[in-house]
Structures are given as structure tokens and as C-alpha cells.
Motif scaffolding. Structure first.
Motif, mmCIF file in Angstrom:
data_model
loop_
_atom_site.group_PDB
_atom_site.id
_atom_site.type_symbol
_atom_site.label_atom_id
_atom_site.label_comp_id
_atom_site.label_asym_id
_atom_site.label_seq_id
_atom_site.Cartn_x
_atom_site.Cartn_y
_atom_site.Cartn_z
ATOM 1 N N ALA A 248 0.824 -1.204 0.000
ATOM 2 C CA ALA A 248 0.000 0.000 0.000
ATOM 3 C C ALA A 248 0.863 1.261 0.000
ATOM 4 C CB ALA A 248 -0.941 0.000 1.199
ATOM 5 N N PHE A 249 2.012 1.205 0.690
ATOM 6 C CA PHE A 249 2.928 2.343 0.691
ATOM 7 C C PHE A 249 3.450 2.599 -0.720
ATOM 8 C CE2 PHE A 249 6.751 4.758 1.394
ATOM 9 C CZ PHE A 249 6.505 5.519 2.517
ATOM 10 N N ALA A 250 3.741 1.518 -1.452
ATOM 11 C CA ALA A 250 4.221 1.666 -2.827
ATOM 12 C C ALA A 250 3.159 2.304 -3.721
ATOM 13 C CB ALA A 250 4.622 0.299 -3.386
ATOM 14 N N GLU A 251 1.920 1.888 -3.545
ATOM 15 C CA GLU A 251 0.825 2.466 -4.329
ATOM 16 C C GLU A 251 0.572 3.918 -3.924
ATOM 17 O OE1 GLU A 251 -3.980 1.813 -5.088
ATOM 18 O OE2 GLU A 251 -2.821 0.259 -4.038
ATOM 19 N N GLY A 252 0.518 4.171 -2.627
ATOM 20 C CA GLY A 252 0.231 5.519 -2.155
ATOM 21 C C GLY A 252 1.320 6.511 -2.509
ATOM 22 N N SER A 253 2.581 6.065 -2.526
ATOM 23 C CA SER A 253 3.678 6.960 -2.879
ATOM 24 C C SER A 253 3.542 7.451 -4.312
ATOM 25 C CB SER A 253 5.021 6.243 -2.692
ATOM 26 O OG SER A 253 5.220 5.895 -1.343
ATOM 27 N N ALA A 254 3.135 6.560 -5.209
ATOM 28 C CA ALA A 254 2.910 6.979 -6.591
ATOM 29 C C ALA A 254 1.725 7.933 -6.681
ATOM 30 C CB ALA A 254 2.674 5.755 -7.475
ATOM 31 N N ASN A 255 0.661 7.627 -5.952
ATOM 32 C CA ASN A 255 -0.521 8.490 -6.001
ATOM 33 C C ASN A 255 -0.216 9.895 -5.492
ATOM 34 O OD1 ASN A 255 -2.277 6.658 -7.102
ATOM 35 N ND2 ASN A 255 -3.028 5.904 -5.163
ATOM 36 N N ASP A 256 0.627 10.002 -4.454
ATOM 37 C CA ASP A 256 0.906 11.302 -3.864
ATOM 38 C C ASP A 256 1.977 12.088 -4.616
ATOM 39 O OD1 ASP A 256 -0.969 11.040 -1.916
ATOM 40 O OD2 ASP A 256 0.422 10.849 -0.240
ATOM 41 N N TRP A 257 2.987 11.367 -5.131
ATOM 42 C CA TRP A 257 4.185 12.071 -5.559
ATOM 43 C C TRP A 257 4.574 11.898 -7.022
ATOM 44 C CZ3 TRP A 257 5.558 15.737 -2.511
ATOM 45 C CH2 TRP A 257 5.400 15.629 -1.133
ATOM 46 N N LEU A 258 3.963 10.987 -7.762
ATOM 47 C CA LEU A 258 4.469 10.673 -9.100
ATOM 48 C C LEU A 258 4.530 11.879 -10.044
ATOM 49 C CD1 LEU A 258 5.718 8.446 -10.673
ATOM 50 C CD2 LEU A 258 3.459 7.614 -11.306
ATOM 51 N N PRO A 259 3.466 12.697 -10.142
ATOM 52 C CA PRO A 259 3.599 13.867 -11.031
ATOM 53 C C PRO A 259 4.739 14.788 -10.619
ATOM 54 C CG PRO A 259 1.289 13.471 -10.513
ATOM 55 C CD PRO A 259 2.094 12.579 -9.604
ATOM 56 N N LEU A 260 4.856 15.071 -9.309
ATOM 57 C CA LEU A 260 5.947 15.932 -8.851
ATOM 58 C C LEU A 260 7.299 15.241 -8.990
ATOM 59 C CD1 LEU A 260 4.484 17.647 -5.654
ATOM 60 C CD2 LEU A 260 5.115 18.735 -7.807
ATOM 61 N N LEU A 261 7.341 13.927 -8.836
ATOM 62 C CA LEU A 261 8.584 13.180 -9.006
ATOM 63 C C LEU A 261 9.124 13.345 -10.422
ATOM 64 C CD1 LEU A 261 10.670 11.110 -7.971
ATOM 65 C CD2 LEU A 261 9.055 9.304 -8.602
ATOM 66 N N MET A 262 8.235 13.322 -11.394
ATOM 67 C CA MET A 262 8.674 13.493 -12.783
ATOM 68 C C MET A 262 9.020 14.952 -13.087
ATOM 69 S SD MET A 262 8.742 10.454 -13.822
ATOM 70 C CE MET A 262 9.204 10.833 -15.517
ATOM 71 N N VAL A 263 8.259 15.878 -12.522
ATOM 72 C CA VAL A 263 8.516 17.302 -12.774
ATOM 73 C C VAL A 263 9.804 17.752 -12.097
ATOM 74 C CG1 VAL A 263 7.672 19.645 -12.366
ATOM 75 C CG2 VAL A 263 6.088 17.873 -13.144
#
Length: 433
Positions: A248-263
Motif C-alpha cells: 500500500a505504501f508503494a501504491e500511495g507513494s505513486a498516487n501522492d508524488w508521481l507527477p511531482l517526481l517526474m517534474v
């Protein structure tokens, strides 16, 4: 399948879809909200903690509400909070007020916590009624909703559509889905004791009585919190809880941060960041809708072990690759790997044991805690090491999940340590729904 069960299942699918749309609509617009609020990544983590605070409040309140009033009541209140939260977030973003966005996320999170724990209990009940997997598809509907929400968010980001109006429209759609769902879900699932003054609840009291027994003993349990904690005496359930924490942490981390992680981490545009999140959502959806045959053939332990390793490979590429295209493509592995972790662990928690509802509620609570509370803390770590390096935490957790995945093997019928007061071995299957 009778008409009532078909409508029940369809209602759960619909509202999980709507919840996914609302979550992805927020996630896809986080770069725009961050820019509008003019805050740092660490400060954005503080804003995101509004979601965490609300979610944990909702999760902790959900068990007692379901025991006292049934899953339908918890879903109804949760839907109302979701809609209110979206409207407050919309207002906070439009007025560029960080406190407003924080409060809106707290309401939104409380709605998610209340509704989704109840959804897992309802979904597990449908699963036992039908005798075949339902939870992977139920969570797949959430993922499908995130695809729809991500596509919508990407398009509206590209044309610079105001975030406030975007989220207000989504709130109206969620309200409509919530009304239909509450009317379609039968009363009483998971309810400890029907309220004599509520005819709607009393209709299902006899069918729900021992769902309460699974929370404690003999249909009545004076100490619900101790009853929920008692299920953690089972060592296997503790291992399952650790697995769901990691997945769940792996899924939630993408949901919270993926757009900003790429930007911020790979220098892409905000639109490309939204596109990357959409790829993750598509991968999650694909994994959940197609994972059933793999579970039947190989079993949950092997599937979750392989899933954790695939997700770890995706996260590693996102962290260590300096090529933005390769990192963007790697989120497909991240999404496919994370897709089955949550629903499979919840199903495993209720298999081969008598007190299924209490165990499902306990594992759901652990999963949502990791999904909603853990990832925002990465913002503070990112202020010191960068967002890409902060994702190494996800990589370590996924490796741990792969190592202990054997705990998901289905135990013999009736196996597992039961807290005192669980239903007798001869209890009817309907009594556990």
C-alpha cells in the motif's frame, strides 16, 4: 447471482470508480496547486498531511460505525465527507489558501477512510457470498477511476483549466454516484446489533448478527477496540499486515508524488507528469482486472512475491535512471507490481478463518494507514535528499514484502489463532457475512 447481490456488487464497483476519479483528479493537479500556493516540496508535504490526518480519523472511526450502524451507513457518511472535502479543496485552491486545501484534504481523507474500509468489508462479504474473487476487480474499479481522472486532469492541465472548477465538477459527480450506491447497498453488513428504531437496519439484522460476532463474541462485544486489537495475536495476520503496509505504501507513494517526481526529479513538464501518473493508473487497472487467473493458477503468495519484485524493478529504474523517457516507462512496472498487493492481502486475511470480518477490517486499516499516512512523510525526507532518493524507502519495503510473501498461503480451514469469543466452528457461512 440474484438481483440483490448483482445490484450490491455493481454499487460497490460504481462508487469505487467514482472514488478513483476524485483521487486522481486531485493528484493530477498537485503541481498546479503547489504552484498556486507557492510552497516548497516540504511545505506541500505538510498540506498533504491534511489527507493523512483525515484518513486516519476516518479509518479509526469506520470499524465502530460499521459495527453499530452497518457498512451502508459508513458509506453514506463517507460519501458526504468526500463531496464536502472536494468542494473545500476547490475553494482553497481557487483562493490560494494553503490552510483551506489542508482542511479540504482532511475532510476528503475522512470520507475515504470511512467509506473504503466499509467497502472492503462489503466486498469481502460479496466475495464469500459468490464464492469467487471480487476484491481485485473492486480495487480495479478504483484504478480505472484513476485512469479516467488522470486523463481528465492531464487534459485540463494542458488547457490551463482552473483547478477549483475542475474539482467542483468532480464533487457533483461523486455526489450522484454516492446517492445511487447508498440506495443499492443492503443494510446491516458487519453490523453488531441493529438499532430497533431504524427499520432499514433491522431488515438485515439477522443476516448481519454474527458479522458482529466476528468482531468480538456471540453477536455482542462491549469493547470493540480491544476486539479489533485481539485479532493481531495471530502471527500470520501480523505478517499479512506487514505485506499490505509495504504494498500500500508503494501504491500511495505513486498516487501522492508521481507527477511531482517526474517534474522535479526528471525535469518534465506538468502535463508530462500527469501523463506519467496516467500510465501508472493504466498499469494498476490492467493488473487488477487481469490478475484473477494468475491467482487461481499460482496462488496469492507466489503472485504477491512476483508483484513486489516487479514493482521494485520499476521504482529502481525511476530512482536510478537519468533518462526521463525510461523513468516514465518504468512506472508501468511500478503500477503492475503494486496492483494486486492490497486486494490480495485483504482476501488472504479472511480466508480459512472464522472471524473474517474483524481480520479484514484490521488489515484494511493497516493498509490504508500506509497508503495515506506514510507517503506524505516522504516530502520531509525529499527536502534533504531529493524526491528521487526518497523513493528508496519504497524500494526497501517492496523487498521486504517479497521475502515474507509466503504468509499469504491459504491456511487449512479453521486454522489460525482466534481471539476469544469468535463464532463456533459450525457457524453458517451467511453468519460470517
Amino acid at each position: 447471482m440474484d438481483a440483490t447481490t448483482r445490484r450490491w456488487r455493481a454499487a460497490l464497483f460504481l462508487f469505487m470508480l467514482a472514488t478513483g476519479v476524485s483521487m486522481a483528479s486531485w493528484v493530477a493537479r498537485t503541481p498546479a496547486v503547489r504552484d498556486a500556493l507557492d510552497v516548497t516540496t516540504g511545505s506541500m508535504g505538510l498540506v498533504l498531511f491534511g489527507l493523512s490526518v483525515g484518513s486516519m480519523a476516518g479509518v479509526l472511526a469506520s470499524g465502530g460505525l460499521v459495527r453499530g450502524r452497518g457498512g451502508r451507513r459508513a458509506i453514506a457518511i463517507g460519501a458526504g465527507l468526500l463531496v464536502a472535502g472536494l468542494l473545500v479543496i476547490a475553494g482553497g485552491a481557487a483562493l490560494e489558501v494553503s490552510a483551506g486545501v489542508f482542511c479540504g484534504l482532511a475532510l476528503f481523507g475522512a470520507g475515504m477512510g470511512l467509506a473504503e474500509v466499509a467497502f472492503n468489508i462489503e466486498g469481502a462479504a460479496v466475495e464469500r457470498t459468490l464464492g469467487r474473487p471480487v476484491l481485485p476487480v473492486l480495487h480495479g474499479c478504483f484504478s480505472l477511476g484513476t485512469v479516467v481522472g488522470a486523463l481528465l486532469g492531464m487534459g485540463l492541465t494542458a488547457v490551463r483549466f482552473p483547478v477549483g472548477w475542475h474539482l467542483a465538477v468532480i464533487a457533483v459527480a461523486v455526489a450522484a454516484a454516492g446517492v445511487w450506491t447508498v440506495r443499492a447497498v443492503p443494510a446491516g453488513t458487519g453490523q453488531e446489533k441493529a438499532d430497533p428504531g431504524d427499520p432499514a437496519d433491522s431488515d438485515a439484522a439477522s443476516d448481519a448478527a454474527s458479522a458482529a460476532g466476528s468482531e468480538g463474541g456471540g453477536g455482542r462485544h462491549p469493547d470493540g477496540i480491544r476486539g479489533q486489537l485481539a485479532v493481531w495475536r495471530d502471527r500470520r495476520l501480523v505478517m499479512i499486515g506487514l505485506i499490505v503496509l509495504a504494498m500500500a505504501f508503494a501504491e500511495g507513494s505513486a498516487n501522492d508524488w508521481l507527477p511531482l517526481l517526474m517534474v522535479d526529479g526528471h525535469g518534465t513538464s506538468a502535463t508530462a507528469g500527469s501523463l506519467t501518473f496516467m500510465l501508472f493508473a493504466v498499469a494498476m487497472t490492467t493488473g487488477r482486472f487481469t490478475g484473477g487467473p494468475l491467482l487461481v493458477r499460482y496462488g496469492p503468495a507466489a503472485v504477491v512475491r512476483a508483484s513486489a519484485l516487479v514493482a521494485a524493478a520499476g521504482v529502481a529504474l525511476v530512482v536510478f535512471s537519468d533518462n526521463a523517457l525510461l523513468a516514465g516507462a518504468a512506472v508501468v512496472l511500478w503500477g503492475l507490481g503494486a496492483s494486486l498487493g492490497f486486494p490480495v492481502t485483504i482476501s488472504a486475511a479472511g480466508e480459512g478463518v472464522r472471524n473474517a470480518s474483524a481480520r479484514v477490517a484490521a488489515v484494511s486499516t493497516a493498509g490504508y494507514a500506509a497508503f495515506l499516512v506514510g507517503p506524505p512523510s516522504l516530502g520531509f525526507l525529499a527536502d534533504h535528499v531529493g524526491l528521487r532518493n526518497a523513493m528508496l524507502v519504497v524500494l526497501v519495503l517492496l523487498g521486504g514484502a517479497a521475502l515474507i510473501a509466503r504468509a499469504l498461503r491459504t491456511p487449512p480451514s479453521g486454522a489460525g489463532e482466534e481471539p476469544p469469543g469468535t463464532p463456533a466452528p459450525g457457524a453458517r457461512q451467511s453468519d460470517l457475512v
